[in-house]
Design an enzyme around this catalytic site. Structure first.
Site, PDB file in Angstrom:
ATOM      1  N   ASN A 100       0.819  -1.220   0.000  1.00  0.00           N
ATOM      2  CA  ASN A 100       0.000   0.000   0.000  1.00  0.00           C
ATOM      3  C   ASN A 100       0.850   1.267   0.000  1.00  0.00           C
ATOM      4  O   ASN A 100       0.566   2.233   0.683  1.00  0.00           O
ATOM      5  CB  ASN A 100      -1.014   0.006   1.167  1.00  0.00           C
ATOM      6  CG  ASN A 100      -0.384  -0.018   2.545  1.00  0.00           C
ATOM      7  OD1 ASN A 100       0.739  -0.459   2.718  1.00  0.00           O
ATOM      8  ND2 ASN A 100      -1.115   0.454   3.538  1.00  0.00           N
ATOM      9  N   HIS A 255      -1.655 -10.086  11.094  1.00  0.00           N
ATOM     10  CA  HIS A 255      -2.029  -9.476  12.391  1.00  0.00           C
ATOM     11  C   HIS A 255      -3.275 -10.024  13.083  1.00  0.00           C
ATOM     12  O   HIS A 255      -4.233  -9.318  13.315  1.00  0.00           O
ATOM     13  CB  HIS A 255      -2.111  -7.953  12.281  1.00  0.00           C
ATOM     14  CG  HIS A 255      -2.872  -7.391  11.119  1.00  0.00           C
ATOM     15  ND1 HIS A 255      -4.105  -7.836  10.740  1.00  0.00           N
ATOM     16  CD2 HIS A 255      -2.546  -6.386  10.260  1.00  0.00           C
ATOM     17  CE1 HIS A 255      -4.507  -7.137   9.707  1.00  0.00           C
ATOM     18  NE2 HIS A 255      -3.590  -6.258   9.376  1.00  0.00           N
ATOM     19  N   ASP A 328       3.689  -5.244  11.750  1.00  0.00           N
ATOM     20  CA  ASP A 328       2.777  -4.255  11.164  1.00  0.00           C
ATOM     21  C   ASP A 328       3.290  -2.836  11.452  1.00  0.00           C
ATOM     22  O   ASP A 328       2.524  -1.944  11.797  1.00  0.00           O
ATOM     23  CB  ASP A 328       1.340  -4.427  11.662  1.00  0.00           C
ATOM     24  CG  ASP A 328       0.338  -3.751  10.735  1.00  0.00           C
ATOM     25  OD1 ASP A 328       0.747  -3.203   9.690  1.00  0.00           O
ATOM     26  OD2 ASP A 328      -0.871  -3.760  11.075  1.00  0.00           O
TER      27      ASP A 328
END
Ligand code: DOR
Ligand code: ZN
Length: 462
Positions: A100, A255, A328
């Site tokens: 992203n 996650h 993350d």
């Protein structure tokens, strides 16, 4: 991007080494960046080319399979240089970057351009994930695989801006600029393609229908928990596992945050799913009770939940059901995180504290030597680099971390090397410190400071 690391011969002498056979007092011999032998005999005398590791633990470098470099796209948040300086300082010798960034990594050409940019700045090795959009074609995924993608990530419920070539934290699609988020139909359509490529499919597992039904003003931490119930995670995992199983696709859950999600995953595993699970230090160390102390830095999606969720996740890591701890690492600026809770973006940095927090957890669970399994061996298998990284054994890359068990570390902002000097684990103490970090036999960090040049190179699955 093929190049030999013409590193000099090196011996890491006198330490206690994490080997596939357990901890051993051996010297690690390195040539051209590769481990050549583990030798019982203290053959090396102190001098050039010999690192004195007496009193140290010698561990395999961590492979953080879940980071957000923000590069290219948001240099004010982070870039590959600052990301990998933080990684090196914390004993992370390979990072795998999420797609992203901007432009989003949805085709081979975009991945190649990102790889060239990352290569010019990376202080540790790196891999790159490709993105699945609702409009993705087989040709796009194949081009990503040819360019070296580690696998493919689908963000259920995240729309795509066609104009900005960027994924957004919204499921809205009334705007013609926005392409619908990938859904279960997208996964079912593309699972055979992913399967044929032999790469893993990663999902952000929160069911968009459930999130839509529970939307509300986010004016308190309990409102965040109510808006993102654990059922959203469990449903997304069960659905994606059913789809992946139908064609034998390797499915990876990013996650994992809840006991309910874990139950869904364990049920799928029992049914024979090819499923791998990842959780993150924030879910293993924090609960909703910590929000008053930590504040918005704790806002991440999926959210940090209750102490019961945390206990279930710790137990699953301890049992080896969750085989991967990744961070993350998702930096946003101090200004962004200081906005009111509703407007502050989700995500926080964490790559630098991965290893030390996992060593501390493993120690408290009775065996600190378990930590390398969670941060090196498990992740190497997911990323398809398990034949060259993740273990200290002859023939493998000399990605090594010298850990000093005689000195502890307190996680303070002044020690952080990310562009954003905050983190959800701030204030925590680990009983260990990271003395030196080597990538393919080259020193990249000492005592939390970067050393040398950007020698990182791209890794691809085999
Ligand atoms: O907390 C999060 N931050 N969750 C995500 O899914 C994305 C990430 C980011 O990129 O900031
Ligand atoms: Zn993420």
């Amino acid at each position: 991007m093929i190049e030999r690391a013409a590193g000099p011969a090196l011996v890491i002498a006198g330490g206690t080494v994490h080997t596939p056979d357990g901890p051993r007092r051996v010297d690690v011999h390195i040539s051209d960046g590769v481990i050549t032998s583990l030798e019982e005999r203290r053959s090396a005398s102190p001098g050039p080319g010999v690192v004195d590791a007496r009193g140290m633990y010698v561990l395999p470098g961590a492979i953080d399979v879940h980071v957000h470099s923000r590069d290219p796209g948001f240099p004010e948040k982070e870039d590959f240089g600052t990301l990998t300086a933080a990684a090196a300082a914390g004993g992370v010798t390979t990072v795998v970057d999420m797609p992203n960034t901007v432009p989003a990594v949805d085709a081979g050409g975009v991945l190649e351009a990102k790889a060239a940019l990352a290569h010019s700045k990376a202080r540790v090795d790196f891999g790159l994930w490709g993105l699945i959009r609702s409009s993705s074609t087989a040709e796009q995924l194949e081009s990503l695989a040819r360019a070296g993608a580690i696998g493919f990530k689908a963000y259920l419920g995240y729309a795509f801006s066609l104009g900005r070539k960027q994924i957004l934290y919204t499921a809205e699609t009334d705007d013609p600029d926005l392409e619908a988020p990938p859904d279960y139909g997208t996964l079912l359509r593309l699972a055979p393609v992913v399967s044929a490529l032999g790469l893993p499919l990663v999902i952000h597992a929160e069911d968009p229908g459930i999130l839509a039904a529970f939307r509300r003003p986010l004016d308190s931490y309990s409102a965040i928990l109510a808006a993102r119930p654990p059922e959203a995670e469990a449903v997304a995992i069960s659905a994606a596992a059913a789809i992946a199983d139908s064609v034998g696709t390797r499915l990876h859950i990013a996650h994992l945050s809840s006991a309910l999600g874990l139950m869904a995953a364990e049920a799928a595993l029992k049914d024979g799913s090819r499923l791998s699970l990842e959780t993150c230090p924030q879910y293993l160390w924090l609960s909703d009770q910590d929000f008053p102390r930590v504040g918005n830095v704790m806002k991440v999606y999926p959210p940090v939940r209750t102490a019961l969720d945390r206990a279930a996740l710790i137990d699953a890591v301890d049992r080896g059901v969750i085989r991967i701890v990744a961070t993350d690492h998702a930096p946003h600026t101090n200004e962004e995180k200081a906005r009111p809770l509703e407007l502050a973006p989700a995500g926080s940095p964490g790559v630098q504290t991965l290893y030390l927090s996992c060593l501390e957890l493993a120690k408290r669970l009775g065996d600190m030597w378990k930590a390398p399994r969670w941060v090196s061996e498990g992740p190497a298998a997911l990323a398809g680099v398990h034949e060259s990284k993740g273990q200290i054994t002859p023939g493998f890359d000399a990605d090594l971390v010298l850990v000093d068990p005689r000195r502890g570390t307190e996680f303070r902002p002044s020690l952080m090397r990310s562009r954003q000097r905050h983190g959800a684990l701030e204030g925590m103490r680990s009983s260990f410190s990271i003395a030196e970090v080597y990538v393919r036999g080259r020193l990249v960090a000492r005592e939390g400071r970067k050393v040398g040049k950007a020698i990182g190179r791209m890794v691809a699955p085999r």
